[in-house]
Design a protein around this motif. Sequence first.
Motif, PDB file in Angstrom:
ATOM      1  N   TYR A  18       0.824  -1.211   0.000  1.00  0.00           N
ATOM      2  CA  TYR A  18       0.000   0.000   0.000  1.00  0.00           C
ATOM      3  C   TYR A  18       0.859   1.262   0.000  1.00  0.00           C
ATOM      4  N   ASP A  23      -3.955   2.139  -3.653  1.00  0.00           N
ATOM      5  CA  ASP A  23      -5.180   1.941  -4.414  1.00  0.00           C
ATOM      6  C   ASP A  23      -6.140   1.033  -3.659  1.00  0.00           C
ATOM      7  N   GLU A  24      -7.358   1.020  -4.140  1.00  0.00           N
ATOM      8  CA  GLU A  24      -8.428   0.270  -3.480  1.00  0.00           C
ATOM      9  C   GLU A  24      -8.171  -1.232  -3.469  1.00  0.00           C
ATOM     10  N   THR A  25      -7.470  -1.735  -4.463  1.00  0.00           N
ATOM     11  CA  THR A  25      -7.188  -3.173  -4.515  1.00  0.00           C
ATOM     12  C   THR A  25      -6.386  -3.608  -3.296  1.00  0.00           C
ATOM     13  N   ALA A  28      -8.473  -3.453  -0.212  1.00  0.00           N
ATOM     14  CA  ALA A  28      -9.359  -4.622  -0.166  1.00  0.00           C
ATOM     15  C   ALA A  28      -8.626  -5.830   0.419  1.00  0.00           C
ATOM     16  N   GLU A  29      -7.326  -5.925   0.163  1.00  0.00           N
ATOM     17  CA  GLU A  29      -6.539  -7.002   0.776  1.00  0.00           C
ATOM     18  C   GLU A  29      -6.516  -6.824   2.296  1.00  0.00           C
TER      19      GLU A  29
END
Length: 112
Positions: A18, A23-25, A28-29
């Motif tokens: 991160y 980013d949002e990906t 999300a993790e």
Amino acid sequence: MTVLEDLVRDYRTILLRYLSRRDETVLAEGYGLGRRALAGGVSVIDLVHIHHRVVAELAETDLAGTSDTTLAASELLVETLASYEMTRPPVGSAGDGVAGPVGPVPPREAGR
């Protein structure tokens, strides 16, 4: 490895990812890691401890010490803890007299 050791390793990996690309990906993790911790019976206190341990490790490197890094670490922690928040029963709104986190919330009076 224990569940907590696995979480430390995975949290470190996600935080480093991160920091390099926000980013949002990647967030999300972090959320997925929180769900995994919740399902494994890991407490919120344990997750916060893991967060601080990883951030302290980063503080010993060139990757930490900036407000940008601190903000990114905070964003990941919030996302990781979001799954815990979703399991809490809803707290009543200020207008319905339902008990809140610090006791009963009085109903709103008209005109206030």
